[in-house]
Design a protein around this motif. Structure first.
Motif, PDB file in Angstrom:
ATOM      1  N   GLN A   1     -48.764  -8.122   3.119  1.00 39.41           N
ATOM      2  CA  GLN A   1     -47.772  -7.514   2.358  1.00 39.41           C
ATOM      3  C   GLN A   1     -46.775  -6.798   3.246  1.00 39.41           C
ATOM      4  OE1 GLN A   1     -51.417  -5.372  -0.342  1.00 39.41           O
ATOM      5  NE2 GLN A   1     -49.190  -5.152  -1.117  1.00 39.41           N
ATOM      6  N   VAL A   2     -46.520  -7.292   4.398  1.00 41.35           N
ATOM      7  CA  VAL A   2     -45.457  -6.992   5.219  1.00 41.35           C
ATOM      8  C   VAL A   2     -44.314  -8.092   5.022  1.00 41.35           C
ATOM      9  CG1 VAL A   2     -44.514  -6.648   7.577  1.00 41.35           C
ATOM     10  CG2 VAL A   2     -46.730  -5.657   6.790  1.00 41.35           C
ATOM     11  N   ALA A   3     -43.281  -7.869   4.400  1.00 35.69           N
ATOM     12  CA  ALA A   3     -42.330  -8.830   4.105  1.00 35.69           C
ATOM     13  C   ALA A   3     -41.590  -9.299   5.428  1.00 35.69           C
ATOM     14  CB  ALA A   3     -41.323  -8.273   3.275  1.00 35.69           C
ATOM     15  N   LEU A   4     -41.702 -10.573   5.715  1.00 34.63           N
ATOM     16  CA  LEU A   4     -41.139 -11.280   6.866  1.00 34.63           C
ATOM     17  C   LEU A   4     -39.490 -11.594   6.418  1.00 34.63           C
ATOM     18  CD1 LEU A   4     -44.085 -12.966   8.593  1.00 34.63           C
ATOM     19  CD2 LEU A   4     -43.474 -10.667   8.930  1.00 34.63           C
ATOM     20  N   HIS A   5     -39.375 -12.170   5.436  1.00 31.53           N
ATOM     21  CA  HIS A   5     -38.044 -12.682   4.914  1.00 31.53           C
ATOM     22  C   HIS A   5     -37.688 -11.802   3.746  1.00 31.53           C
ATOM     23  CE1 HIS A   5     -38.848 -16.204   7.391  1.00 31.53           C
ATOM     24  NE2 HIS A   5     -40.230 -16.376   7.047  1.00 31.53           N
ATOM     25  N   PRO A   6     -36.438 -11.797   3.485  1.00 34.51           N
ATOM     26  CA  PRO A   6     -35.991 -11.090   2.325  1.00 34.51           C
ATOM     27  C   PRO A   6     -35.975 -12.038   1.164  1.00 34.51           C
ATOM     28  CG  PRO A   6     -33.852 -12.196   3.464  1.00 34.51           C
ATOM     29  CD  PRO A   6     -35.342 -12.412   4.272  1.00 34.51           C
ATOM     30  N   THR A   7     -35.965 -11.364  -0.086  1.00 31.60           N
ATOM     31  CA  THR A   7     -35.808 -12.060  -1.164  1.00 31.60           C
ATOM     32  C   THR A   7     -34.618 -12.940  -1.366  1.00 31.60           C
ATOM     33  OG1 THR A   7     -34.776 -10.360  -2.429  1.00 31.60           O
ATOM     34  CG2 THR A   7     -37.206 -10.392  -2.675  1.00 31.60           C
ATOM     35  N   PHE A   8     -34.692 -14.307  -2.329  1.00 35.53           N
ATOM     36  CA  PHE A   8     -33.725 -15.253  -2.054  1.00 35.53           C
ATOM     37  C   PHE A   8     -32.632 -14.593  -2.618  1.00 35.53           C
ATOM     38  CE2 PHE A   8     -31.095 -18.516  -4.156  1.00 35.53           C
ATOM     39  CZ  PHE A   8     -31.121 -19.367  -3.421  1.00 35.53           C
ATOM     40  N   HIS A   9     -32.443 -13.748  -3.584  1.00 37.61           N
ATOM     41  CA  HIS A   9     -31.358 -12.742  -4.081  1.00 37.61           C
ATOM     42  C   HIS A   9     -31.718 -11.383  -3.422  1.00 37.61           C
ATOM     43  CE1 HIS A   9     -30.369 -16.284  -6.857  1.00 37.61           C
ATOM     44  NE2 HIS A   9     -29.278 -16.116  -6.020  1.00 37.61           N
ATOM     45  N   ARG A  10     -30.473 -10.682  -3.335  1.00 40.02           N
ATOM     46  CA  ARG A  10     -30.825  -9.221  -2.702  1.00 40.02           C
ATOM     47  C   ARG A  10     -31.385  -8.397  -3.535  1.00 40.02           C
ATOM     48  NH1 ARG A  10     -27.756  -7.315   1.788  1.00 40.02           N
ATOM     49  NH2 ARG A  10     -26.651  -9.045   2.829  1.00 40.02           N
ATOM     50  N   ASP A  11     -30.899  -8.599  -4.769  1.00 37.92           N
ATOM     51  CA  ASP A  11     -31.299  -7.539  -5.960  1.00 37.92           C
ATOM     52  C   ASP A  11     -32.572  -7.842  -6.542  1.00 37.92           C
ATOM     53  OD1 ASP A  11     -29.927  -9.831  -7.190  1.00 37.92           O
ATOM     54  OD2 ASP A  11     -28.276  -8.432  -7.917  1.00 37.92           O
TER      55      ASP A  11
ATOM     56  N   GLU B   1     -28.795 -11.733  18.901  1.00 39.71           N
ATOM     57  CA  GLU B   1     -29.228 -12.069  17.543  1.00 39.71           C
ATOM     58  C   GLU B   1     -29.324 -11.054  16.853  1.00 39.71           C
ATOM     59  OE1 GLU B   1     -32.864 -14.332  18.674  1.00 39.71           O
ATOM     60  OE2 GLU B   1     -34.178 -12.418  18.486  1.00 39.71           O
ATOM     61  N   ALA B   2     -29.789 -11.013  15.248  1.00 38.44           N
ATOM     62  CA  ALA B   2     -30.045  -9.771  14.574  1.00 38.44           C
ATOM     63  C   ALA B   2     -31.378  -9.026  15.073  1.00 38.44           C
ATOM     64  CB  ALA B   2     -30.400 -10.377  13.082  1.00 38.44           C
ATOM     65  N   PRO B   3     -31.012  -7.818  15.266  1.00 40.80           N
ATOM     66  CA  PRO B   3     -32.014  -6.876  15.779  1.00 40.80           C
ATOM     67  C   PRO B   3     -33.350  -6.509  14.731  1.00 40.80           C
ATOM     68  CG  PRO B   3     -30.186  -5.390  15.110  1.00 40.80           C
ATOM     69  CD  PRO B   3     -30.229  -7.059  14.727  1.00 40.80           C
ATOM     70  N   LEU B   4     -34.007  -7.354  14.453  1.00 40.39           N
ATOM     71  CA  LEU B   4     -34.984  -7.348  13.318  1.00 40.39           C
ATOM     72  C   LEU B   4     -36.127  -6.475  14.141  1.00 40.39           C
ATOM     73  CD1 LEU B   4     -35.470 -11.032  12.110  1.00 40.39           C
ATOM     74  CD2 LEU B   4     -34.195  -9.204  10.962  1.00 40.39           C
ATOM     75  N   PRO B   5     -36.972  -5.606  13.101  1.00 42.89           N
ATOM     76  CA  PRO B   5     -38.074  -4.959  13.840  1.00 42.89           C
ATOM     77  C   PRO B   5     -39.088  -5.586  14.646  1.00 42.89           C
ATOM     78  CG  PRO B   5     -37.441  -4.216  11.394  1.00 42.89           C
ATOM     79  CD  PRO B   5     -36.610  -5.656  11.948  1.00 42.89           C
TER      80      PRO B   5
ATOM     81  N   TYR C   1     -42.853   1.844   3.159  1.00 41.08           N
ATOM     82  CA  TYR C   1     -42.781   1.646   4.841  1.00 41.08           C
ATOM     83  C   TYR C   1     -44.141   1.631   5.439  1.00 41.08           C
ATOM     84  CZ  TYR C   1     -38.193   3.287   3.693  1.00 41.08           C
ATOM     85  OH  TYR C   1     -36.897   3.600   3.101  1.00 41.08           O
ATOM     86  N   HIS C   2     -44.269   1.639   6.786  1.00 42.33           N
ATOM     87  CA  HIS C   2     -45.292   1.160   7.398  1.00 42.33           C
ATOM     88  C   HIS C   2     -46.190   2.662   7.379  1.00 42.33           C
ATOM     89  CE1 HIS C   2     -44.020  -2.760   8.629  1.00 42.33           C
ATOM     90  NE2 HIS C   2     -45.041  -2.862   9.212  1.00 42.33           N
TER      91      HIS C   2
ATOM     92  N   TYR D   1     -47.091  -5.356  -3.863  1.00 43.01           N
ATOM     93  CA  TYR D   1     -45.845  -4.813  -3.383  1.00 43.01           C
ATOM     94  C   TYR D   1     -45.732  -5.183  -1.956  1.00 43.01           C
ATOM     95  CZ  TYR D   1     -44.558  -2.501  -7.907  1.00 43.01           C
ATOM     96  OH  TYR D   1     -44.075  -2.418  -9.005  1.00 43.01           O
ATOM     97  N   MET D   2     -44.135  -5.715  -1.587  1.00 45.91           N
ATOM     98  CA  MET D   2     -44.064  -5.952  -0.189  1.00 45.91           C
ATOM     99  C   MET D   2     -43.401  -4.838   0.607  1.00 45.91           C
ATOM    100  SD  MET D   2     -45.244  -8.748  -0.308  1.00 45.91           S
ATOM    101  CE  MET D   2     -44.680  -9.588   1.668  1.00 45.91           C
ATOM    102  N   PHE D   3     -43.823  -4.477   1.901  1.00 49.32           N
ATOM    103  CA  PHE D   3     -43.335  -3.446   2.628  1.00 49.32           C
ATOM    104  C   PHE D   3     -42.459  -3.779   3.720  1.00 49.32           C
ATOM    105  CE2 PHE D   3     -47.024  -2.006   0.472  1.00 49.32           C
ATOM    106  CZ  PHE D   3     -47.237  -0.476   0.295  1.00 49.32           C
ATOM    107  N   GLY D   4     -41.780  -2.894   4.323  1.00 49.01           N
ATOM    108  CA  GLY D   4     -40.856  -3.040   5.359  1.00 49.01           C
ATOM    109  C   GLY D   4     -39.429  -3.227   4.972  1.00 49.01           C
TER     110      GLY D   4
END
Length: 372
Positions: free
Chosen positions: A14-24, A172-176, A327-328, A358-361
């Protein structure tokens, strides 16, 4: 309150590693802090929960946020801009791979940067780091600041704009850490990990709740007559620092630079004076507005630094609506969220989120908390 009160088991899946296809398109949970009602699903005209053809609930998505706001309400956005802060270099002589995380530029003329290095034990004052096999980007360690912190001087002789362009091209993007430990950052993350209204460069992590806003959604909000106010808080890594004390009054937040303009104040204060809804988009915006709010409940101009740490119980003086992510456990972001919505109610929302997938992060789902 105690740190242990914010502990729960978060399943890895349940920790999201990628965004949804569309932001909203992420899910939206709506929490009503006065009535104690929690909404998760869409309703039909008679108020019944909608289900799909398989009988599964049809969840609210972020675009439904429009259903909760009216003309002359105001959204406060954090327009900080994330820069590509994570670089990988090699140590001279040994060729050991070193991660260098840029925090902020200390002196543009001298090319001095405050950074974190990993593994820190290998990096000492006087060491040189190389960032390309045959390229010109070289840095020298000139100071130790913390156990992992170093001051680097980049040995790159050119105009400052060219230096920054070349430096950021290596990053590169400073992902968590909870994402990059599971997958590598890709070029698309630099766009996905940036709000579409980002303007003022200086963040090393994204104001995550703002990532859900698409251009289409903002346009629909504008057509409805909703106002936009922009403040700047350069999000640092302090929100990810583990809290090491059980007594939350003893925790100290890292300072972050912030700016609140006269124009932002005028928009927000007019909204509040006229009795309309003021929504803080994200916990960074909530911290910034609570730093800059006056005792009269109105927003004041501000330029400086804040290390404000908000945890329950806390009475918010500015916004009466908040958008946040999930959040975590034991995170300062969750504590701000619980302060705004009430610990018991928000915690109940978290239990429902865990139960219903639901997805977290930062790439996860969203919660809207309303003062009704």
């Amino acid at each position: 309150m105690k740190l242990s009160q914010f502990k729960f088991k978060l399943p890895e899946e349940q920790v999201a590693l990628h965004p949804t296809f569309h932001r909203d398109e992420c899910r939206l949970m709506v929490v009503h802090r006065k009535s104690g009602r929690i909404e998760m699903t869409k309703k039909d005209d008679e108020g019944n929960d909608l289900t799909d053809e398989k009988g599964n609930p049809v969840y609210l998505d972020f675009r439904n946020i429009l259903d909760y706001f009216d003309e002359d309400d105001t959204f406060i956005f954090n327009d900080t801009k994330v820069f590509p802060a994570r670089l990988y270099g090699t140590k001279e002589k040994t060729d050991a791979k070193i991660e260098v995380f840029l925090l902020r530029e200390l002196n543009p003329d001298l090319r001095l940067w405050d950074v974190l290095v990993e593994p820190a034990r290998k990096i000492r004052i006087g060491n040189k780091l190389f960032f390309e096999d045959d390229g010109p980007m070289v840095a020298e360690v000139i100071d130790n600041t913390t156990s992992r912190g170093r001051t680097l001087r980049f040995l790159y002789d050119c105009p400052h704009d060219e230096f920054k362009r070349e430096l950021f091209a290596l990053g590169e993007a400073p992902l968590p850490r909870y994402i990059v430990d599971k997958r590598e950052a890709v070029p698309e993350d630099m766009e996905n990990f940036q709000t579409i209204y980002a303007k003022n460069e200086g963040a090393v992590t994204a104001p995550a709740s703002g990532l859900h806003f698409s251009r289409e959604l903002l346009k629909r909000m504008e057509i409805r007559g909703i106002n936009f106010s922009y403040i700047t808080l350069h999000c640092g890594l302090g929100c990810f620092d583990p809290i090491e004390v059980e007594d939350l009054t003893k925790h100290k937040m890292s300072s972050e630079q912030m700016f609140v303009s006269k124009e932002a104040c005028e928009i927000v204060n007019k909204t509040k004076k006229n009795g309309h809804r003021v929504c803080a988009v994200g916990v960074s915006t909530a911290r910034a507005t609570e730093t800059a709010v006056g005792t009269d409940g109105y927003l004041k101009e501000f330029e400086g630094w804040t290390n404000k740490f908000i945890f329950p119980p806390y009475e918010f003086g500015m916004a009466n609506a908040l958008i946040a992510n999930f959040y975590h456990p034991e995170s300062t972001m969750m504590m701000i969220q619980c302060s705004f919505g009430g610990y018991d109610l928000v915690y109940e929302g978290y239990k429902k989120a865990l139960k219903n997938g639901y997805m977290f992060g930062c790439y996860g789902d969203a919660m809207l908390i309303l003062d009704d």
